[in-house]
Design an enzyme around this catalytic site. Structure first.
Site: not given
Length: 700
Positions: A292-294
């Site tokens: 998720v995300s980065n």
């Protein structure tokens, strides 16, 4: 599942190589490793891969696991606390929010504990000088006859356990090997005063070769720095001079190769001559790039850069992607205007949020309605920010309300921030999200060192009045387990060295230009100017060292841009429309458009935009947030399930669509599947996301 296609002809007594390299047939230590491999066995009772022995109840407990000796925690204690903190930072464990019923260690796995083996090492990509942590977890349930692997690069700037509760949990419960990397981020905190730093097991060390990161200052330079700026820290993501994000894709690909090495160490066929045949390889192993995300962005970049056919599919949530700018297509939501100024870089929109959001927090319709706004954002500071912006000609109007409304307008209209994000942005500002990202990434993209103190900002512990103080020894001893890798975190704050009076915690600092406590607006405007290449107050181009740093930052941003070419790999993005950290008009949405422009009818990317979902599910445990928003985590796991079905059973991925969730309305009402309609295999026409006529069209 991919069929087994070994590149060997195995006879009664010999192994004959066909069209394969020797290192593709026989198991060998990857040449990118720069340390020994550490192995740990966990029985699933006293300790385990997923919960560090805490179990589901321990992860949900508000009381963190304690150290026997606060000044000298053991590696096992640091690991346990790191898993506890990282799990809870990504997953809402509050009662009624879905933990324990819809997701969590015990859902589908009665004990919640997963026995297995853990392997940790350090690695480098060619040309790098700072090591990156890599880890493989192999559950006892792993089946070498049907091997699978899931990537779990850390979210944010977190350390090696940063994806334990997301990709880690799903993969381990599936019986897959899970490969992690900190992507060159993580705590990596070098105390310049004491010269201590974290080793790979989290304990403090003064030995350079054992440290996760040290600033490249010789003894004299460090002494000179300390004499002027005492008690400061250098931080790995910000100060390694590596721009690690440029290599996040390669870090993920290396983690997969490390995973194959460890799997064949465990399960390869020993030939009796000192060689081990790689019986588990990319040809017969299902590999899903995830996180998720980065971490999600890192896996997307890995898929783009995958030249060896390591990755079969991609399933990510709220990925931090910086798509290459392509103005040939536009984005349109409902009957709204077409957006062509999409694909702004992370530093571009984050510095804008850092500058304007503190004032926008005070806008009518926001200041009294936005959850936790009054708790995290002192109104007086917000009003001072508005006043400073007005005096500099950056907002207009006759009253403070007008100034705040104009700040909000600028973010929505000029910078493409969705209105759905407006109510969540204040709490993120109060948590210093944009401010910390702006400082860290300006340094990282520009390959600046701690000694450069970009925009007069540094990192240190501060006292109650904001002045710099030494970090308490117990706090430093726990940094590996407590920090999220991007200060302010775990007692280390952003410090504005140029603040009026003395170096002061940025949040309570007075700008020299205003003599007001305006959250060090001068420093934030400096970061914004570096992003734009001009002084945003005067409009004049930057000169001298600032101009050179802007050029370096621009090169750094170019190095992290995503190509949009997923090489036809089946891919799923799930993103919350209310994401107030990674605005969707500059991340997921334009990536989908770019992918369509690049791959066209050959694209296998599906995009699911979730209404009433945002970036930080952990905030759903708070009043005003959990009653309005649903956990995106639930849909991330559904995305992984869909990808699994696509790769194992050839089930088609559902078309891109908007998913219309139903907030529960009250924290006292438990979340159920009635609040979380599934991603539809045949969505209604009114819910379909389509790319037509060079436009990505998204329903309201």
């Amino acid at each position: 599942m991919k069929r087994m296609m070994l590149c060997t002809l195995i006879g009664a007594a010999t192994v004959t190589l066909t069209a394969c390299k020797k290192d593709e047939v026989f198991n060998s230590l990857p040449d990118f490793l720069v340390s020994d491999v550490r192995q740990f066995d966990y029985d699933g009772n006293t300790d385990d891969l997923l919960t560090a022995g805490l179990g589901p109840e321990g992860l949900a407990s508000a009381t963190p696991p304690a150290f026997v000796d606060a000044l000298n925690p053991t590696p096992a204690e640091l690991r346990r606390l790191a898993i506890y903190n990282n799990y809870r930072a990504l997953v809402d464990t509050a009662p009624g929010g879905g933990y324990g019923s819809l997701f969590g260690p015990a859902v589908g796995n009665a004990s919640g504990r997963i026995p297995g083996q853990e392997f940790i090492a350090m690695m480098q990509v060619p040309g790098a000088t700072v090591p990156v942590t890599v880890m493989a977890q192999v559950p006892d349930s792993f089946d070498p006859d049907f091997p699978c692997m899931v990537t779990a690069p850390s979210s944010g700037s977190r350390g090696i356990y940063g994806a334990i509760g997301t990709a880690g949990e799903w993969g381990l419960k599936k019986g897959c090997a899970v490969v992690y990397t900190d992507k060159g981020t993580g705590t990596g905190a070098h105390n310049l005063a004491t010269n201590t730093a974290q080793s790979v097991n989290g304990t403090l060390t003064m030995e350079p070769e054992e440290a996760l990161f040290r600033a490249d200052l010789d003894a004299q330079s460090r002494d000179d720095f300390n004499s002027q700026w005492p008690d400061r820290f250098a931080w790995k993501h910000a100060h390694s001079k590596q721009n690690p994000e440029a290599d996040w894709g390669r870090h993920v690909l290396q983690s997969i190769e490390f995973g194959f090495y460890m799997l064949n160490t465990l399960h390869g066929r020993e030939l009796g001559n000192g060689e081990t045949l790689r019986t588990i390889n990319p040809r017969n192993t299902l590999v899903i790039a995830s996180s998720v995300s980065n971490g999600g962005g890192a896996s997307v970049r890995a898929a783009e850069q995958d030249e060896k056919g390591l990755i079969d599919g991609v399933a990510v949530s709220e990925p931090n992607v910086n798509p290459a700018v392509d103005r040939s297509f536009s984005i349109r939501q409902g009957n709204g205007p077409a957006l062509t100024e999409h694909s702004r870089s992370l530093l571009d929109y984050t510095t804008a949020l850092a500058v304007y959001q503190g004032c926008a927090n005070q806008a009518p319709g926001i200041r009294d309605l936005a959850p936790l706004n009054g708790m995290f954002n002192p109104p007086a500071t917000g009003q001072n920010i508005c006043h400073s912006l007005f005096n500099k000609g950056l907002v207009s109007g006759a009253t403070k309300d007008d100034w705040a409304l104009d700040a909000q307008r600028i973010l929505n209209e000029d910078f493409g921030v969705q209105p759905e994000q407006n109510l969540l942005a204040p709490v993120h500002f109060g948590l210093a999200v944009a401010q910390s990202i702006a400082m860290t990434y300006a340094n990282a993209y520009g390959r600046a060192g701690v000694e450069d103190r970009v925009c007069g900002l540094s990192l240190a512990a501060t006292g109650s009045a904001g002045a710099v103080v030494p970090l308490a020894p117990a706090a430093e001893a726990s940094l590996f387990a407590a920090s999220n890798g991007i200060p302010p975190s775990a007692g280390v704050n952003l410090v504005y060295d140029n603040a009026e009076g003395q170096p002061t915690s940025l949040a309570v600092s007075a700008s020299p230009s205003s003599s007001q406590v305006d959250y060090g607006l001068d420093a934030l405007l400096c970061l914004r100017s570096l992003a734009e290449g001009r002084d945003v107050v005067t409009g004049e181009p930057l000169e001298g060292a600032q101009a050179e740093l802007h050029e370096a930052i621009s090169r750094g941003i170019s190095a992290v841009r995503a190509s949009g070419d997923l090489q036809r790999k089946p891919t799923v993005f799930v993103t919350g429309r209310a994401d107030a950290i990674l605005p969707i008009n500059h991340t997921s949405r334009p990536y989908v458009g770019l992918n369509q422009a690049v791959e066209g009818r050959h694209s296998n990317l599906r995009y699911y935009e979730i209404l009433n979902a945002h970036h930080l599910d952990v905030l759903n445990g708070f009043p005003g947030i959990g009653d309005r928003y649903v956990p995106l985590h639930h849909y991330y796991f559904q995305a992984l399930d869909l990808m699994w079905a696509r790769l194992t059973d050839k089930q088609p991925l559902p078309p891109s669509q908007v998913v219309r969730t139903v907030p529960r309305g009250s924290l006292t009402t438990p979340l159920t599947l009635a609040n979380l309609p599934p991603i539809q295999s045949e969505p209604a026409e009114a819910d379909r996301i389509v790319f037509t006529g060079n436009q990505l069209q998204i329903p309201d």
